[in-house]
Design a protein around this motif. Sequence first.
Motif, PDB file in Angstrom:
ATOM      1  N   VAL A  61       0.413  -1.652  -0.068  1.00 12.05           N
ATOM      2  CA  VAL A  61       0.038  -0.196  -0.060  1.00 12.05           C
ATOM      3  C   VAL A  61       0.999   1.069   0.003  1.00 12.05           C
ATOM      4  CG1 VAL A  61      -2.178  -0.797   1.316  1.00 12.05           C
ATOM      5  CG2 VAL A  61      -0.106  -0.335   2.261  1.00 12.05           C
ATOM      6  N   LEU A  62       2.012   0.935  -0.229  1.00 15.31           N
ATOM      7  CA  LEU A  62       3.250   1.845  -0.166  1.00 15.31           C
ATOM      8  C   LEU A  62       3.052   2.920  -0.837  1.00 15.31           C
ATOM      9  CD1 LEU A  62       4.301   3.550   3.045  1.00 15.31           C
ATOM     10  CD2 LEU A  62       6.994   2.707   2.057  1.00 15.31           C
ATOM     11  N   ASP A  63       2.712   2.468  -1.980  1.00 10.57           N
ATOM     12  CA  ASP A  63       3.264   3.159  -3.538  1.00 10.57           C
ATOM     13  C   ASP A  63       1.958   3.683  -3.191  1.00 10.57           C
ATOM     14  OD1 ASP A  63       5.495   1.979  -4.140  1.00 10.57           O
ATOM     15  OD2 ASP A  63       4.867   0.507  -5.558  1.00 10.57           O
ATOM     16  N   ARG A  64       0.524   3.570  -3.171  1.00  9.44           N
ATOM     17  CA  ARG A  64      -0.410   3.822  -3.413  1.00  9.44           C
ATOM     18  C   ARG A  64      -0.935   5.221  -2.419  1.00  9.44           C
ATOM     19  NH1 ARG A  64      -5.288  -0.169  -3.889  1.00  9.44           N
ATOM     20  NH2 ARG A  64      -4.011  -2.081  -3.958  1.00  9.44           N
ATOM     21  N   LEU A  65       0.061   5.287  -1.577  1.00  8.53           N
ATOM     22  CA  LEU A  65       0.512   6.550  -0.175  1.00  8.53           C
ATOM     23  C   LEU A  65       1.122   7.859  -1.583  1.00  8.53           C
ATOM     24  CD1 LEU A  65      -1.577   6.959   1.952  1.00  8.53           C
ATOM     25  CD2 LEU A  65       0.803   6.301   3.271  1.00  8.53           C
ATOM     26  N   ALA A  66       2.321   7.355  -2.153  1.00 11.74           N
ATOM     27  CA  ALA A  66       3.111   8.030  -1.965  1.00 11.74           C
ATOM     28  C   ALA A  66       2.670   9.143  -2.834  1.00 11.74           C
ATOM     29  CB  ALA A  66       4.039   7.167  -3.379  1.00 11.74           C
ATOM     30  N   PRO A  67       1.563   9.821  -3.715  1.00  9.61           N
ATOM     31  CA  PRO A  67       1.024  10.811  -3.917  1.00  9.61           C
ATOM     32  C   PRO A  67       0.596  12.335  -2.790  1.00  9.61           C
ATOM     33  CG  PRO A  67      -0.064   8.791  -5.531  1.00  9.61           C
ATOM     34  CD  PRO A  67       0.918   8.442  -4.403  1.00  9.61           C
ATOM     35  N   TRP A  68       0.104  11.670  -2.316  1.00 11.48           N
ATOM     36  CA  TRP A  68      -0.626  11.849  -0.911  1.00 11.48           C
ATOM     37  C   TRP A  68       0.715  11.890   0.260  1.00 11.48           C
ATOM     38  CZ3 TRP A  68      -3.490   8.313  -2.993  1.00 11.48           C
ATOM     39  CH2 TRP A  68      -4.679   9.152  -4.157  1.00 11.48           C
ATOM     40  N   SER A  69       1.894  11.405   0.371  1.00 11.21           N
ATOM     41  CA  SER A  69       2.282  11.408   1.517  1.00 11.21           C
ATOM     42  C   SER A  69       3.769  12.422   0.727  1.00 11.21           C
ATOM     43  CB  SER A  69       3.393  10.279   1.641  1.00 11.21           C
ATOM     44  OG  SER A  69       3.743  10.044   0.880  1.00 11.21           O
ATOM     45  N   LEU A  70       4.814  12.610   2.460  1.00 10.80           N
ATOM     46  CA  LEU A  70       5.922  13.521   2.189  1.00 10.80           C
ATOM     47  C   LEU A  70       6.874  13.275   3.048  1.00 10.80           C
ATOM     48  CD1 LEU A  70       4.714  17.327   2.895  1.00 10.80           C
ATOM     49  CD2 LEU A  70       5.732  15.920   0.722  1.00 10.80           C
ATOM     50  N   ALA A  71       7.874  13.338   2.813  1.00 10.12           N
ATOM     51  CA  ALA A  71       8.907  12.437   3.552  1.00 10.12           C
ATOM     52  C   ALA A  71      10.407  13.388   4.293  1.00 10.12           C
ATOM     53  CB  ALA A  71      10.092  11.320   2.315  1.00 10.12           C
ATOM     54  N   PRO A  72       9.704  14.012   5.108  1.00 10.07           N
ATOM     55  CA  PRO A  72      10.637  14.876   5.714  1.00 10.07           C
ATOM     56  C   PRO A  72      12.214  15.082   6.325  1.00 10.07           C
ATOM     57  CG  PRO A  72       8.615  14.590   7.627  1.00 10.07           C
ATOM     58  CD  PRO A  72       8.623  13.088   6.391  1.00 10.07           C
ATOM     59  N   GLU A  73      13.187  15.844   5.870  1.00 12.12           N
ATOM     60  CA  GLU A  73      14.205  16.257   5.908  1.00 12.12           C
ATOM     61  C   GLU A  73      14.928  15.381   6.717  1.00 12.12           C
ATOM     62  OE1 GLU A  73      16.288  16.025   3.116  1.00 12.12           O
ATOM     63  OE2 GLU A  73      14.393  15.664   1.371  1.00 12.12           O
ATOM     64  N   VAL A  74      13.715  16.128   7.974  1.00 13.20           N
ATOM     65  CA  VAL A  74      13.996  16.394   9.165  1.00 13.20           C
ATOM     66  C   VAL A  74      13.347  16.661   9.951  1.00 13.20           C
ATOM     67  CG1 VAL A  74      14.814  19.121   9.530  1.00 13.20           C
ATOM     68  CG2 VAL A  74      16.998  18.007  10.509  1.00 13.20           C
ATOM     69  N   LEU A  75      13.784  15.877  11.218  1.00 15.90           N
ATOM     70  CA  LEU A  75      13.262  16.541  12.715  1.00 15.90           C
ATOM     71  C   LEU A  75      14.072  17.433  13.227  1.00 15.90           C
ATOM     72  CD1 LEU A  75      10.957  16.000  15.624  1.00 15.90           C
ATOM     73  CD2 LEU A  75      12.739  14.037  16.347  1.00 15.90           C
ATOM     74  N   ARG A  76      13.125  18.876  13.751  1.00 16.14           N
ATOM     75  CA  ARG A  76      14.046  20.156  14.333  1.00 16.14           C
ATOM     76  C   ARG A  76      13.552  20.275  15.068  1.00 16.14           C
ATOM     77  NH1 ARG A  76      13.782  25.211  11.132  1.00 16.14           N
ATOM     78  NH2 ARG A  76      15.106  26.572  12.402  1.00 16.14           N
ATOM     79  N   ILE A  77      14.045  20.333  16.422  1.00 15.21           N
ATOM     80  CA  ILE A  77      14.251  20.000  17.764  1.00 15.21           C
ATOM     81  C   ILE A  77      13.596  21.676  18.110  1.00 15.21           C
ATOM     82  CG2 ILE A  77      13.491  19.266  20.495  1.00 15.21           C
ATOM     83  CD1 ILE A  77      14.395  16.961  19.825  1.00 15.21           C
ATOM     84  N   ARG A  78      12.831  22.641  18.386  1.00 14.92           N
ATOM     85  CA  ARG A  78      13.199  23.761  18.909  1.00 14.92           C
ATOM     86  C   ARG A  78      12.881  24.705  20.195  1.00 14.92           C
ATOM     87  NH1 ARG A  78      10.940  25.913  12.939  1.00 14.92           N
ATOM     88  NH2 ARG A  78      12.130  27.845  13.363  1.00 14.92           N
ATOM     89  N   ARG A  79      13.598  25.114  20.419  1.00 11.54           N
ATOM     90  CA  ARG A  79      13.281  25.866  22.305  1.00 11.54           C
ATOM     91  C   ARG A  79      12.247  27.458  21.344  1.00 11.54           C
ATOM     92  NH1 ARG A  79      19.002  28.110  24.795  1.00 11.54           N
ATOM     93  NH2 ARG A  79      18.653  30.107  23.018  1.00 11.54           N
ATOM     94  N   ALA A  80      11.278  27.261  22.880  1.00 12.81           N
ATOM     95  CA  ALA A  80      10.163  28.485  22.287  1.00 12.81           C
ATOM     96  C   ALA A  80       9.988  29.358  22.419  1.00 12.81           C
ATOM     97  CB  ALA A  80       9.078  27.538  23.861  1.00 12.81           C
ATOM     98  N   ARG A  81      11.368  29.905  23.175  1.00  9.01           N
ATOM     99  CA  ARG A  81      10.917  31.258  23.558  1.00  9.01           C
ATOM    100  C   ARG A  81      11.066  31.647  22.393  1.00  9.01           C
ATOM    101  NH1 ARG A  81      16.563  32.356  25.758  1.00  9.01           N
ATOM    102  NH2 ARG A  81      17.227  30.656  26.888  1.00  9.01           N
TER     103      ARG A  81
END
Length: 416
Positions: A61-81
């Motif tokens: 099913v992954l190929d069928r999902l391809a048109p609607w999915s994205l693969a993020p390049e990175v997970l960024r953890i950020r400081r709120a302030r």
Amino acid sequence: MSETLKIIISGAGIGGLTAALSLARTGAQVTLLERAPVLEEVGAGLQLSPNASNILQDLGVLDRLAPWSLAPEVLRIRRARDGADLARMPLGPLADARWGAPHLVVHRADLQRVLAEACAASPLITLRTDVDVLGFASVTEGERSSVQVGIRDTGKHARVDGDVLIAADGLRSNLRERLGLGLADTPIYSGRTAWRALIPAAAAPASALRVETNLWLGAKAHLVHYPIRAGDLVNVVAVIEDPWRGNDSTDIWRDPADADPKYLKRMFGGWARDAHDILDAAPQWRRWPLFERRFAPRWSLDNVVLMGDAAHPILPFLAQGAGLAIEDAEALGRAFATSGGAVRAAIKMYENERIPRASDIALASRRQGAIYHMSGPMALVRDAFMRRVTPDGMLRRVDWIYGYRKGAGARRRLLP
Ligand SMILES: Cc1cc2nc3c(=O)[nH]c(=O)nc-3n(C[C@H](O)[C@H](O)[C@H](O)COP(=O)(O)OP(=O)(O)OC[C@H]3O[C@@H](n4cnc5c(N)ncnc54)[C@H](O)[C@@H]3O)c2cc1C
């Protein structure tokens, strides 16, 4: 399997649909019963980590999902302030190389639709909507045991019989209530609510459109956002600590919520401008009180077995609820395939493998929530620690989750 096994599944969410596909591959005849009249466009964004996408890939099913999915390049953890980066975990092609499948972000409705289409294409799967599963009775005649399932089908009471009943009916599973797990086995409010919004790309700040997952950490609150649906929408989840007095919805996917954005904005006072730009762009919020249950020592009674949120509703701080449901589905298929049609043996095999894995993830998710919401000196220590973790160190910390291999039963390695 000597005789064709008849499997009934209550609930056509991500778990139930994936289980239908996985079990149909073993030659079982599967009837999926869904309470909703139609599988409609409900839900919001989901992160699908490689432990889950791996299984969807195997199921085709992954190929069928391809048109609607994205693969993020990175997970960024950020400081709120000030929005400063505390850590960056590379994903994109690296996820594929390291864990054998992509790390994706999708809209739950797109995943559900793609799974439902795959089910519709299988001659072994029947999906019936507008069918409310009410209860069951286990029947044993000589060597053979079966299950009679009471339903309300488009308003009329009726019965469906099968060899196995799988409860994939979510957090408020009414089948779980019939498993004899005790009066204390009820959903427990976690003290946090998730406010969810979808921002059309045209209305979203440019910073929110980058193909990356952003996780902002602030005192007693965190914020997650990433683009979904091939970049047409930005999914936003703002989690706050909240005494919550709202409507205790029995259908979290469909009920509109009483979410006042001014209240939310107050909770994010002192956060960086970028975070406020995203909060301000949300056209409408839905408020999701986050629930858990005590971890059950067993997930079955006779020929009835729980999976997904019905078995292990967890806090979403590691983004693993749907991932675990998908892992459960694969494990059920494998257990039935290897047990040669012996239902109880298959259920036992499934429970032995899945209960430790799900409890590890549930515990880690809870701890992750506490880490995310630290304040004062604790937050300073956390931030200093995060800044020192290398990208490779970040990847190693999630290997036990994302690199989970079918049947491995590997125990958890502690997160920081
Ligand atoms: C804020 C938030 C963010 C999240 N983010 C992520 C994420 O990024 N990644 C991730 O993996 N998970 C995430 N999750 C968790 C994930 O959404 C759930 O764990 C997952 O959807 C559970 O799937 P399920 O199929 O077990 O249950 P559900 O999706 O709840 O499906 C249950 C189905 O059963 C049906 N049903 C219920 N009762 C009956 C009945 N009596 N008869 C017939 N049908 C019935 C319902 O209509 C529904 O269709 C998040 C959750 C929240 C709240």
